[in-house]
Design a protein around this motif. Structure first.
Motif, PDB file in Angstrom:
ATOM      1  N   LEU A   1     -52.064 -51.068 -51.024  1.00  0.00           N
ATOM      2  CA  LEU A   1     -52.657 -49.596 -51.367  1.00  0.00           C
ATOM      3  C   LEU A   1     -53.642 -49.192 -50.591  1.00  0.00           C
ATOM      4  CD1 LEU A   1     -53.212 -50.100 -55.323  1.00  0.00           C
ATOM      5  CD2 LEU A   1     -51.306 -48.867 -54.139  1.00  0.00           C
ATOM      6  N   ARG A   2     -53.788 -47.796 -50.657  1.00  0.00           N
ATOM      7  CA  ARG A   2     -54.698 -47.012 -49.716  1.00  0.00           C
ATOM      8  C   ARG A   2     -55.597 -46.157 -50.491  1.00  0.00           C
ATOM      9  NH1 ARG A   2     -56.136 -46.118 -44.222  1.00  0.00           N
ATOM     10  NH2 ARG A   2     -56.798 -43.846 -43.705  1.00  0.00           N
ATOM     11  N   LEU A   3     -56.853 -46.478 -50.712  1.00  0.00           N
ATOM     12  CA  LEU A   3     -57.805 -45.755 -51.610  1.00  0.00           C
ATOM     13  C   LEU A   3     -58.318 -44.557 -50.654  1.00  0.00           C
ATOM     14  CD1 LEU A   3     -59.589 -47.982 -53.921  1.00  0.00           C
ATOM     15  CD2 LEU A   3     -57.285 -47.055 -54.248  1.00  0.00           C
ATOM     16  N   SER A   4     -58.664 -43.391 -51.149  1.00  0.00           N
ATOM     17  CA  SER A   4     -59.128 -42.396 -50.557  1.00  0.00           C
ATOM     18  C   SER A   4     -60.351 -41.816 -51.374  1.00  0.00           C
ATOM     19  CB  SER A   4     -58.409 -41.269 -49.872  1.00  0.00           C
ATOM     20  OG  SER A   4     -57.287 -41.569 -49.281  1.00  0.00           O
ATOM     21  N   CYS A   5     -61.436 -41.377 -50.765  1.00  0.00           N
ATOM     22  CA  CYS A   5     -62.516 -40.671 -51.485  1.00  0.00           C
ATOM     23  C   CYS A   5     -63.220 -39.537 -50.587  1.00  0.00           C
ATOM     24  CB  CYS A   5     -63.685 -41.677 -51.956  1.00  0.00           C
ATOM     25  SG  CYS A   5     -64.913 -40.905 -52.780  1.00  0.00           S
ATOM     26  N   ALA A   6     -62.981 -38.214 -51.134  1.00  0.00           N
ATOM     27  CA  ALA A   6     -63.369 -37.159 -50.265  1.00  0.00           C
ATOM     28  C   ALA A   6     -64.706 -36.531 -51.158  1.00  0.00           C
ATOM     29  CB  ALA A   6     -62.318 -36.358 -50.409  1.00  0.00           C
ATOM     30  N   ALA A   7     -65.826 -36.315 -50.173  1.00  0.00           N
ATOM     31  CA  ALA A   7     -66.880 -35.609 -50.718  1.00  0.00           C
ATOM     32  C   ALA A   7     -66.876 -34.087 -50.420  1.00  0.00           C
ATOM     33  CB  ALA A   7     -68.303 -36.378 -50.211  1.00  0.00           C
ATOM     34  N   SER A   8     -67.237 -33.443 -51.308  1.00  0.00           N
ATOM     35  CA  SER A   8     -67.358 -32.015 -51.238  1.00  0.00           C
ATOM     36  C   SER A   8     -68.482 -31.375 -51.949  1.00  0.00           C
ATOM     37  CB  SER A   8     -65.970 -31.273 -51.668  1.00  0.00           C
ATOM     38  OG  SER A   8     -65.887 -31.522 -53.273  1.00  0.00           O
ATOM     39  N   GLY A   9     -68.954 -30.015 -51.473  1.00  0.00           N
ATOM     40  CA  GLY A   9     -70.082 -29.471 -52.182  1.00  0.00           C
ATOM     41  C   GLY A   9     -71.113 -29.294 -50.906  1.00  0.00           C
ATOM     42  N   SER A  10     -72.218 -29.448 -51.174  1.00  0.00           N
ATOM     43  CA  SER A  10     -73.528 -29.178 -50.368  1.00  0.00           C
ATOM     44  C   SER A  10     -73.610 -30.459 -49.479  1.00  0.00           C
ATOM     45  CB  SER A  10     -74.703 -28.788 -51.075  1.00  0.00           C
ATOM     46  OG  SER A  10     -74.539 -27.636 -52.054  1.00  0.00           O
ATOM     47  N   ILE A  11     -72.883 -30.583 -48.560  1.00  0.00           N
ATOM     48  CA  ILE A  11     -72.935 -31.793 -47.562  1.00  0.00           C
ATOM     49  C   ILE A  11     -73.532 -31.619 -46.360  1.00  0.00           C
ATOM     50  CG2 ILE A  11     -71.614 -33.520 -46.355  1.00  0.00           C
ATOM     51  CD1 ILE A  11     -71.121 -33.585 -49.440  1.00  0.00           C
ATOM     52  N   PHE A  12     -74.628 -32.153 -45.955  1.00  0.00           N
ATOM     53  CA  PHE A  12     -75.470 -31.881 -44.948  1.00  0.00           C
ATOM     54  C   PHE A  12     -75.214 -32.896 -44.026  1.00  0.00           C
ATOM     55  CE2 PHE A  12     -77.520 -29.482 -48.161  1.00  0.00           C
ATOM     56  CZ  PHE A  12     -77.935 -28.093 -47.718  1.00  0.00           C
TER      57      PHE A  12
END
Length: 119
Positions: free
Chosen positions: A18-29
């Motif tokens: 399996l390949r897990l992904s996690c994407a961060a979004s929003g106020s990313i500095f």
């Protein structure tokens, strides 16, 4: 506001991948360390793997040789490639992201994604 969205969990037979992904979004500095943790029924949450901004990795002994953590800084995304899965890998997997914010850093957690490995 920052949020982490996980995907890629599911059901798989022992020996599968399996390949897990996690994407961060929003106020990313800026993002420092990213990682994956897991929690099996009746057990404490444990570290699986981490990766620094520069690409240095760290793995739990149970993950070494089978799992690979990687990141795409342009997409603010961390991945966990899981091969040769075992029933004992069954758990809820959570991504973890350390963000640079005013005054220091802040840690964010994903909502968790279920990984179930059948015998």
């Amino acid at each position: 506001q920052v949020q982490l969205v996980e995907s890629g969990g599911g059901l798989v037979q022992a020996g599968g991948s399996l390949r897990l992904s996690c994407a961060a979004s929003g106020s990313i500095f800026s993002i420092n360390t990213m990682g994956w943790y897991r929690q099996a029924p009746g057990k404490q949450r444990e570290l699986v793997a981490t990766i620094t901004r520069g690409g240095s990795t760290n793995y739990a002994d149970s993950a070494k040789g089978r799992f690979t953590i990687s990141r795409d800084n342009a997409k603010n995304t961390v991945y966990l490639q899981m091969n040769s899965l075992k029933p004992e890998d069954t758990a809820v997997y959570y991504c973890n992201v350390q963000l640079v914010v005013y005054g220091g850093t802040r840690v964010y957690w994903g909502q968790g994604t279920q990984v179930t490995v059948s015998s």
